[in-house]
Design a protein around this motif. Structure first.
Motif: not given
Length: 423
Positions: A59-63, A193-195, A310-316
């Protein structure tokens, strides 16, 4: 809203063992994303930059890490009743995707103004989408009613131990691949995420620095850690971290384990998106680019250090990305917009085009404007967009045009913070 009003959890903190258990649970269901050095960004920043590509997830992200770990923690009754999430972005798609894989009914409540592409992407994964309210906070009202009416389990985007543990698995992988990192720079929304990253990284490498990043318009954690009231609001490219309140689970972790939280400007986030696309050939949404923006905003602080991003997401949004790329090329003078006054007689446009050709410019667009009253009656304006090699080439072209008698004005001159350049 005061950030310190966030309820602090009394539950035991997520541990390294919890994160390792999450890693085993997620194994084979998500991608173990690569972490590699970024030489061009290293040369640009003066630091040694390594990037972990979480945008390669389905889905394009760390989520997906946190969402799936939460879904896997549900018992049979909870799975049968279904789950609900409140999100206008990556978390919605992560929950929808993995709930569908596991056969768990999923409902996602989104604000009414959520872009159609995000609604469509979430529905395409099989979730039921409900549009309610003008903000995520108002969407929560509808979600709470549905939880009462249907017994849904909430999959929180950040303030949940299972979600935090799932997100922390990214740090385990990063430090396996790049064990000598001095610092991890992580975008902060609600802090999940940071936690997770901080708990895992500090347990494995106590001397590593964890630095959080927020945009100037949403300094929620920055303010909370300083005992201040955060003033949040406004449009931002980094909507994925535009959160007004950190979580009750996440704030104590950040207070104990995060070295510092820094703020970055919108213009630096825009520059970072452009640089990741042009130099690193990767698409980053604003929240993801904020980490690089932090490095470029304070090069002296990070000079010579081994920095993990982290390239954390690409959903721009594609239209936003296209605009940023064009604006970035304008700032680098690789695309040049000129207004040129010429005599209004046959052949002048051809002469102008020929001169630009001799200069090595590529003409992209031309507009002929005869009827501006401040232009002499026997003259006309030509608005022309050209492609050049670089800033030096652009200045050479302008100089040669003026030498040949053309009156040249540069349009769309760079404003604000320019994109950093290679030294």
């Amino acid at each position: 809203m005061t950030i310190l009003a966030a309820r602090v959890s009394e539950e035991p903190r997520v541990s390294l063992e919890d994160i390792r258990a999450a890693r085993e649970a997620l194994r084979g269901a998500i991608i173990r994303t690569p972490a590699v050095e970024a030489p061009k960004l290293s040369a640009l920043s003066g630091a040694q930059i390594f990037i972990k590509y979480e945008n390669m997830q389905a889905t394009g992200s760390f989520k997906e890490r946190g969402a799936l770990n939460k879904l896997l923690s549900l018992d049979a009754t909870q799975r049968e009743r279904g789950v609900i999430a409140i999100s206008a972005g990556n978390h919605a798609q992560a929950v929808a995707h993995h709930a569908a894989r596991l056969g768990i009914p999923a409902t996602i409540v989104m604000p009414e103004g959520t872009p159609f592409n995000k609604v469509g992407a979430t529905e395409a994964f099989g979730a039921k989408v409900i549009l309610y309210g003008e903000s995520v906070a108002e969407s929560r009202v509808a979600a709470d009613r549905l939880i009462v009416d249907h017994g849904f389990t909430l999959v929180h985007p950040y303030d949940d131990p299972a979600v935090i543990a799932g997100q922390g698995t990214a740090a385990l992988e990063f430090l396996e691949d790049c064990p000598d990192l001095d610092c991890l720079i992580v975008p902060i929304g609600g802090g999940g995420f940071i936690s997770g990253v901080a708990i895992a990284a500090k347990a494995l490498k106590p001397d590593i620095e964890i630095i959080g990043v927020e945009v100037e318009s949403y300094p929620s954690t920055y303010a909370a850690l300083r005992g201040r009231i955060a003033e949040c609001g406004g449009a931002t490219l980094a909507e994925g971290i535009a959160v007004k309140t950190p979580g009750g689970h996440t704030l104590p972790v950040m207070r104990d384990l995060v070295t510092d939280v820094v703020l970055v400007s919108e213009s630096m986030v825009e520059s970072a998106i452009f640089l990741l696309a042009s130099l690193q050939k990767t698409v980053a949404e604003g929240a993801s680019a904020a980490a690089l923006a932090a490095v470029l905003s304070d090069r002296r602080r990070f000079h010579g250090r081994r920095i993990g991003l982290f390239q954390s997401g690409a959903n721009i949004d594609s239209r936003v990305l296209a605009a940023i790329i064009i604006r970035g090329l304008e700032r680098e003078s690789k695309i040049l917009s000129l207004r040129i006054q010429v005599d209004d007689r046959p052949g002048m446009l051809g002469e102008l085009a020929s001169e630009l050709g001799r200069c090595g410019a590529n003409i992209l667009e031309v507009h002929h404007r005869r009827f501006y009253l401040y232009v002499p009656a026997k003259s006309t304006l030509v608005d022309i967009v050209i492609e050049t090699k670089d800033a030096r080439h652009a200045e050479e072209i302008i100089g040669k045009l003026r030498t040949h008698g053309f009156r040249v004005e540069r349009l769309n001159a760079s404003g604000g913070e320019p994109a950093p350049r290679m030294e």
